[in-house]
Scaffold this motif. Structure first.
Motif, PDB file in Angstrom:
ATOM      1  N   ALA A 220      -7.326  -3.049 -14.643  1.00 36.47           N
ATOM      2  CA  ALA A 220      -5.974  -2.514 -14.526  1.00 36.47           C
ATOM      3  C   ALA A 220      -5.057  -3.610 -14.002  1.00 36.47           C
ATOM      4  CB  ALA A 220      -5.967  -1.300 -13.589  1.00 36.47           C
ATOM      5  N   ARG A 221      -3.781  -3.242 -13.806  1.00 36.15           N
ATOM      6  CA  ARG A 221      -2.883  -4.238 -13.214  1.00 36.15           C
ATOM      7  C   ARG A 221      -2.715  -4.032 -11.712  1.00 36.15           C
ATOM      8  NH1 ARG A 221       0.021  -3.481 -18.359  1.00 36.15           N
ATOM      9  NH2 ARG A 221       1.227  -1.856 -17.317  1.00 36.15           N
ATOM     10  N   THR A 222      -3.191  -2.888 -11.198  1.00 42.45           N
ATOM     11  CA  THR A 222      -3.134  -2.669  -9.750  1.00 42.45           C
ATOM     12  C   THR A 222      -4.483  -2.155  -9.251  1.00 42.45           C
ATOM     13  OG1 THR A 222      -2.539  -0.325  -9.755  1.00 42.45           O
ATOM     14  CG2 THR A 222      -0.723  -1.891 -10.030  1.00 42.45           C
ATOM     15  N   VAL A 223      -4.716  -2.345  -7.958  1.00 42.86           N
ATOM     16  CA  VAL A 223      -5.967  -1.904  -7.356  1.00 42.86           C
ATOM     17  C   VAL A 223      -6.078  -0.378  -7.409  1.00 42.86           C
ATOM     18  CG1 VAL A 223      -7.290  -1.830  -5.199  1.00 42.86           C
ATOM     19  CG2 VAL A 223      -6.135  -3.953  -5.897  1.00 42.86           C
ATOM     20  N   LEU A 224      -4.968   0.318  -7.159  1.00 45.67           N
ATOM     21  CA  LEU A 224      -5.010   1.785  -7.185  1.00 45.67           C
ATOM     22  C   LEU A 224      -5.372   2.294  -8.589  1.00 45.67           C
ATOM     23  CD1 LEU A 224      -4.597   4.550  -5.841  1.00 45.67           C
ATOM     24  CD2 LEU A 224      -2.177   4.399  -6.482  1.00 45.67           C
ATOM     25  N   ASP A 225      -4.771   1.693  -9.615  1.00 44.38           N
ATOM     26  CA  ASP A 225      -5.085   2.113 -10.984  1.00 44.38           C
ATOM     27  C   ASP A 225      -6.577   1.935 -11.282  1.00 44.38           C
ATOM     28  OD1 ASP A 225      -2.448   2.693 -11.334  1.00 44.38           O
ATOM     29  OD2 ASP A 225      -2.028   1.119 -12.814  1.00 44.38           O
ATOM     30  N   ALA A 259      -3.650   0.210   1.205  1.00 51.28           N
ATOM     31  CA  ALA A 259      -2.253  -0.105   0.896  1.00 51.28           C
ATOM     32  C   ALA A 259      -1.356   0.056   2.115  1.00 51.28           C
ATOM     33  CB  ALA A 259      -1.770   0.771  -0.258  1.00 51.28           C
ATOM     34  N   LYS A 260      -1.852   0.766   3.126  1.00 47.35           N
ATOM     35  CA  LYS A 260      -1.059   0.932   4.354  1.00 47.35           C
ATOM     36  C   LYS A 260      -1.013  -0.366   5.164  1.00 47.35           C
ATOM     37  CE  LYS A 260      -1.713   5.885   4.705  1.00 47.35           C
ATOM     38  NZ  LYS A 260      -2.652   6.908   5.190  1.00 47.35           N
ATOM     39  N   GLY A 261      -1.933  -1.317   4.809  1.00 44.95           N
ATOM     40  CA  GLY A 261      -1.796  -2.667   5.363  1.00 44.95           C
ATOM     41  C   GLY A 261      -2.465  -2.929   6.682  1.00 44.95           C
ATOM     42  N   ASP A 262      -3.467  -2.142   7.020  1.00 42.46           N
ATOM     43  CA  ASP A 262      -4.173  -2.408   8.273  1.00 42.46           C
ATOM     44  C   ASP A 262      -5.656  -2.642   7.993  1.00 42.46           C
ATOM     45  OD1 ASP A 262      -5.144  -2.610  10.800  1.00 42.46           O
ATOM     46  OD2 ASP A 262      -4.851  -0.484  11.326  1.00 42.46           O
ATOM     47  N   GLY A 478      -9.025  -4.915  -1.023  1.00 41.85           N
ATOM     48  CA  GLY A 478      -8.270  -5.352  -2.202  1.00 41.85           C
ATOM     49  C   GLY A 478      -6.854  -4.794  -2.202  1.00 41.85           C
ATOM     50  N   ALA A 479      -6.727  -3.514  -1.872  1.00 44.55           N
ATOM     51  CA  ALA A 479      -5.411  -2.872  -1.895  1.00 44.55           C
ATOM     52  C   ALA A 479      -4.527  -3.402  -0.771  1.00 44.55           C
ATOM     53  CB  ALA A 479      -5.575  -1.349  -1.764  1.00 44.55           C
ATOM     54  N   TYR A 481      -4.703  -6.412   0.594  1.00 47.96           N
ATOM     55  CA  TYR A 481      -4.299  -7.762   0.223  1.00 47.96           C
ATOM     56  C   TYR A 481      -3.197  -7.712  -0.843  1.00 47.96           C
ATOM     57  CZ  TYR A 481      -4.140 -12.240  -2.065  1.00 47.96           C
ATOM     58  OH  TYR A 481      -3.666 -13.393  -2.632  1.00 47.96           O
ATOM     59  N   GLU A 482      -3.391  -6.862  -1.841  1.00 49.47           N
ATOM     60  CA  GLU A 482      -2.418  -6.710  -2.934  1.00 49.47           C
ATOM     61  C   GLU A 482      -1.038  -6.321  -2.382  1.00 49.47           C
ATOM     62  OE1 GLU A 482      -2.642  -2.988  -5.246  1.00 49.47           O
ATOM     63  OE2 GLU A 482      -2.781  -4.251  -7.042  1.00 49.47           O
ATOM     64  N   ALA A 483      -1.028  -5.361  -1.462  1.00 45.94           N
ATOM     65  CA  ALA A 483       0.240  -4.886  -0.897  1.00 45.94           C
ATOM     66  C   ALA A 483       0.930  -6.005  -0.124  1.00 45.94           C
ATOM     67  CB  ALA A 483      -0.016  -3.676   0.011  1.00 45.94           C
ATOM     68  N   ALA A 484       0.148  -6.753   0.663  1.00 46.75           N
ATOM     69  CA  ALA A 484       0.726  -7.837   1.461  1.00 46.75           C
ATOM     70  C   ALA A 484       1.272  -8.938   0.559  1.00 46.75           C
ATOM     71  CB  ALA A 484      -0.343  -8.395   2.401  1.00 46.75           C
ATOM     72  N   ARG A 485       0.518  -9.255  -0.481  1.00 49.20           N
ATOM     73  CA  ARG A 485       0.919 -10.292  -1.431  1.00 49.20           C
ATOM     74  C   ARG A 485       2.227  -9.886  -2.127  1.00 49.20           C
ATOM     75  NH1 ARG A 485      -2.311  -9.523  -6.426  1.00 49.20           N
ATOM     76  NH2 ARG A 485      -0.586  -8.067  -6.629  1.00 49.20           N
ATOM     77  N   ASP A 486       2.281  -8.632  -2.613  1.00 52.85           N
ATOM     78  CA  ASP A 486       3.491  -8.159  -3.297  1.00 52.85           C
ATOM     79  C   ASP A 486       4.692  -8.153  -2.350  1.00 52.85           C
ATOM     80  OD1 ASP A 486       2.006  -7.883  -5.543  1.00 52.85           O
ATOM     81  OD2 ASP A 486       1.973  -5.682  -5.556  1.00 52.85           O
TER      82      ASP A 486
END
Lengths: 502, 500
Positions: A220-225, A259-262, A478-479, A481-486
């Motif tokens: 997918a293009r996102t971790v959640l997907d 995705a909440k970042g903690d 993964g989620a 890291y993805e959120a922080a990167r975005d």
């Protein structure tokens, strides 16, 4: 409008379809239009099943119109299926001439689960023949091109699935990973690819490359997907003896949590043997940056050692060809597929068909495997390789005692030019150095985009590895890291993908 | 090729010691195949009992049939084997059109049962212990039919037809250790072993063990060594041995052939040979230019078979009375001589008689019916005794009707004929054919008077006290009543009417 739909994540698109803001048919049509527009250049698809896709989407719309709850969280969302999984309504060629036009009489379990979930299967994606390769150049039907740069490879073997995502031809795809065939293309195309725990997703209907290594997984293009798709295709299948009889890890919940970042309390292990020398500068820089990002999220980064990983590639290239030599014996022109009617006996027809039907990499591995299993050589080759496999499993166990997940760059370089390594098998094999140990151990791993390399502007991937059935923590990391990167980039990574230009 | 020189059998055993080895393949009568859910019924239309898995289609996977594992364990236990607590399947790789995957999935070196024995009894009561090396599970191949060409073999055929119904049917291969020291009795030991194995497996109810249908197949390994030398000779492996008699004949033939080769100072070729049923000889298979390398390796699509000790013990509890134990018990219960028991066994009538006895008939009557009248009927129809369309329960009812006097023996045979013709249950045949014994005195008296009137001279003799002359009148009355009269009562009535 059409163009907008192809830019959405699967989760976003699903929501619009389920509240009936957009129909599943519109979603399917938008992606079919996009395929018509760009796939002449990208060549991600070997077969597009427009009619069946629209029919399937229509059923989803009708069901929603009747007030029925969606069949799954992704009902109505289009998907690109790697041409290694059997489909009754489309050919299944495995990228090989030997199965050209073969229409299987049965659906793979993964295919059935996708259909039951109301997912719209757009078509079948290109791949290295029988999933053997790291560039999709070994497809008998011509290479797939990387949407980031059409002169470059999209990775392999699942280059078609990864390129379809990066070219916005589909928001979801299915890949299969025998030594990195989901993760390395994900890294090359700036997409997300997950190799689940061996036995986590049924192999029934997955045309075998190497039975003890093959595993289908979500792209997918996102971790959640990827997580949403993972929960749909995962789970026990009585048709596959090696399928694990345990609940699918709660990866969607884990991705949302991440995705909440903690990441406080999470220990991230850096595998010493999978960094440093041999890695392209930009790959290494992005990896180091990712480690800093993980630390900022509260993770504890530790160094771990896996001393036997260095033998992984050698062991892999004995075990895989051995299984390949046996798995591919069935392609003998007697019951299905290509038949070259040359010679008077069954044996001659078999030989002529296999000579004409298999490409050079497949033949190379069949010969290698036949040799490795031969009497007098078995112990020295296959037997030793199995011992290495055991030792790699122990390395993982020891490392997972020190860390919840392990990380490394997914591939040593960014996407290389088409034609660069096709005549140098060993250079091609080195692409999978970091991904192979996971397949040998049967554990789980994913690749998440980690930016673009400064020197060539091409995407790189962060590999996150987890113990068997430890997917939840992997998705969480993964989620996060993805959120922080975005957040740092100010936009989702996929939005940085350049428009396809011939 | 010149005909082999054969040495007279007695001469062979004077100068050579034979060593036997027997490999028996048994097709299990599980409802479904070894690795898929397809049915295993024998004789179905070609290629109608197939699926992606047993056709080896790309992407298909095997799943082990638990019932087959259960049968294998029970066979192993009945053969006094140890059951392996853990074992993997392996792939045996070779190309052949009737094998869909071009490998056979087999428990190559990790068999489920090892180190057992089977005690077999020869004609004269001698007991011989045959050591079992192993019993392992594997899958059968499809069947090829080679059309055209002289031999029915693939070489020289114009084309071949393939039927995959049999592909994937579960097989158990039972392999003996070398059987030395049987001397002149080698052919008899081989036959007795296969017979005992067949009876044992049949008693377990896991296979119909029909050699004529291929659900039990035997390969005979044989070698000779100079008498007393103890040096093992080169063996031949004879396949296609499809009856008990052929087992015996194949051993006998190979002993004579090997001796001929050795006497000529030549070496026996280690090869596969095929038994020729019509001539009772063996023929060399194709000599392969290179030795076959099957490239065995553990089957990665299956997980190991790991039967728990509890399960094995539970299965041990399901073992039935062994056939020879049962025979000994029956011989004693029915008070049979050795010869009578052997006749029953040779007529394949033991189970049928036992079932008839279980249905309430006396053993003597049941035995007599099955061994004589019904065996004749089976011969006439060209079917096996147990294939006759009459059940032990039906026969038991006929016997009951005779015992109660409602039928005599002649009528009983007509009732049995009716059942065999498909006219229904014995009582229905009696009713529809009107076969009940006539015991109504009124009807009989009329018939007696008529017969006496027709033969006045005989009647006179009887009246004169020559009671023995009554036989002629009895015959006439029986004829007139189509055999349905109770002959004893007729005689009583004649004497009564003649006042003798």
């Amino acid at each position: 409008m059409s163009d907008d739909l192809t830019r959405l994540s699967a989760a976003e698109l699903a929501e619009k379809i389920h509240v009936r803001e957009v129909s599943a048919v519109e979603a399917a049509q938008a992606h079919l239009d996009r395929i018509a527009a760009v796939d002449g250049d990208v060549h991600a698809f070997l077969h597009v099943g427009a009619e069946a896709a629209l029919a399937s989407a229509t059923l989803v719309d009708e069901s929603l119109a009747a007030g029925t709850a969606p069949a799954s969280a992704l009902a109505g969302v289009p998907l690109a299926l790697k041409d290694v999984l059997t489909t009754t309504d489309m050919p299944t060629t495995v990228g090989s001439k030997i199965l050209e036009g073969w229409r299987p009489p049965y659906d793979a379990t993964v295919t059935s689960k996708l259909r039951a979930a109301g997912i719209t299967i757009l078509g079948k994606t290109n791949m290295d023949e029988f999933a053997m390769g790291s560039s999709t150049e070994y497809s008998a039907y011509g290479p797939t091109r990387n949407p980031w740069d059409l002169d470059r490879i999209p990775g392999g073997s699942g280059g078609g699935s990864a390129a379809a995502l990066a070219a916005f031809e589909a928001p979801l795809a299915i890949g299969t990973d025998t030594g990195g065939s989901i993760r390395q293309p994900a890294a090359m195309t700036g997409t997300v690819g997950v190799k689940p725990t061996y036995g986590g997703v049924s192999r029934y209907g997955l045309v075998a490359c190497a039975s003890s290594l093959d595993q289908a997984g979500p792209c997918a293009r996102t971790v959640l997907d990827a997580a949403l798709l993972h929960e749909i295709i995962g789970g026990h299948d009585p048709m596959d003896s090696t399928s694990i009889d345990a609940p699918v890890p709660a990866v969607v919940e884990a991705a949302r949590l991440g995705a909440k970042g903690d990441l406080s309390g999470v220990r991230v292990g850096v595998v010493r043997e999978l960094t440093g020398e041999g890695y392209q500068a930009g790959v290494q820089e992005n990896f180091d940056a990712a480690l800093r990002e993980l630390e900022k999220l509260g993770a504890e980064v530790v160094e771990v050692s896996a001393p036997h990983f260095q033998y992984g590639l050698a062991a892999y290239y004995l075990i895989l060809p051995s299984e390949v030599s046996s798995n591919l014996a069935r392609f003998d022109a007697m019951r299905y597929g290509l038949r070259v009617d040359k010679g008077a006996s069954a044996e001659e027809v078999m030989a002529a068909t296999r000579e004409a039907g298999f490409g050079p990499e497949v033949k190379r591995r069949i010969i290698l495997g036949t040799y490795a299993l031969s009497s007098g050589y078995y112990d020295a080759y296959y037997g030793q390789a199995q011992k290495v496999r055991t030792l790699i499993g122990r390395d993982f166990a020891a490392a997972f005692a020190q860390a919840d997940v392990l990380v490394s760059p997914t591939a040593p370089t960014t996407a290389f030019p088409i034609g660069d390594k096709v005549d140098d098998p060993l250079a091609m094999y080195l692409n999978d150095l970091a991904t192979i140990p996971t397949n040998l151990a049967g554990t789980a791993a994913m690749s998440v985009p980690s930016g673009v390399a400064a020197e060539d502007g091409l995407p790189t991937g962060l590999q996150i590895m987890a113990p068997a059935l430890g997917e939840a923590v992997m998705y969480r990391v993964g989620a996060a890291y993805e959120a922080a990167r975005d957040a740092a980039d100010g936009s989702p990574f996929a939005s940085r993908t350049p428009e396809v230009k011939p | 090729m010149t005909a082999p020189t054969l040495v007279d059998f007695d001469d062979v055993v004077d100068r050579y010691d034979p060593t036997l080895g027997l490999e028996v393949h048994v097709e299990l009568s599980t409802n479904t195949k070894m690795f898929c859910g397809c049915p295993t019924t024998f004789g179905a239309e070609p290629n109608t009992q197939v699926c992606p898995t047993c056709l080896g289609l790309p992407g298909s996977l095997p799943v082990v049939n638990r019932a087959a594992v259960e049968a294998a364990i029970r066979i192993g236990l009945a053969l006094n084997c140890s059951i392996a607590p853990w074992g993997r399947f392996a792939r045996k790789n070779y190309f052949y059109p009737d094998m869909p995957k071009n490998f056979q999935t087999s428990q190559y070196d990790e068999p489920i049962a090892v180190d057992g024995h089977l005690d077999v009894t020869l004609e004269d009561g001698t007991s011989v212990r045959v050591e079992i090396e192993r019993a392992h599970m594997e899958e059968d191949t499809g069947k090829s039919l080679h059309v055209g060409g002289a031999t029915g073999r693939i070489h020289g055929a114009e084309y071949s037809l393939l039927d995959y119904n049999r592909a994937g049917v579960p097989l158990i291969e039972i392999v003996t250790k070398m059987i030395p020291g049987t001397g002149a009795r080698a052919p008899e030991v081989a036959r007795a072993y296969v017979t005992a194995l067949r009876d044992l497996i049949r008693s377990l109810g896991v296979s119909d063990v029909r050699m004529d249908q291929g659900s039990m197949r035997c390969d005979v390994n044989l070698s000779l060594s100079p008498k007393g030398s103890g040096i093992l000779g080169t063996r031949s492996e004879t396949k296609n041995v499809n009856s008990l008699r052929s087992v015996e004949r194949a051993v006998r033939y190979e002993m004579s052939r090997h001796a001929g080769v050795l006497d000529a100072g030549e070496k026996v070729v280690q090869e596969t040979r095929h038994f020729q049923e019509d001539t009772a000889t063996t023929r060399s298979g194709r000599i392969k230019e290179t030795s076959e390398d099957y490239r065995y390796f553990p089957e990665p699509d299956l997980v190991p078979i790991a039967p728990s000790a509890e399960w094995v013990e539970e299965l041990r509890g399901t073992l039935p009375e062994l056939p020879w134990e049962r025979r000994a018990r029956i011989q004693q219960e029915w008070q049979l001589s050795d010869a009578e028991l052997r006749d029953l066994v040779n007529a394949d009538a033991l189970d049928l008689v036992a079932a008839t006895v279980d249905a309430g008939a006396p053993s003597g009557d049941a035995r007599s019916w099955w061994v004589s009248y019904l065996s004749q009927q089976a011969n006439t129809r060209g079917v096996a005794l147990d294939a006759l369309p009459i059940t032990p329960a039906q026969l038991a009812r006929v016997i009951e009707l005779v015992t109660t006097g409602e039928l005599n023996n002649k009528l009983a045979r007509q009732v049995v004929d009716g059942v065999l013709e498909g006219e229904g249950e014995p009582d229905e045949v009696v009713a529809s054919r009107g076969l009940a014994v006539v015991s109504d005195d009124g009807a009989l008296i009329a018939a007696v008077d008529e017969a006496l009137a027709a033969q006045p001279d005989v009647a006179e003799k009887i009246r004169g006290g020559k009671v023995a002359a009554a036989g002629a009148i009895v015959g006439a009355v029986m004829k007139a009543t189509k055999g349905q009269a109770d002959a004893k009562r007729v005689r009583e009535l004649i004497i009564e009417r003649c006042g003798a």
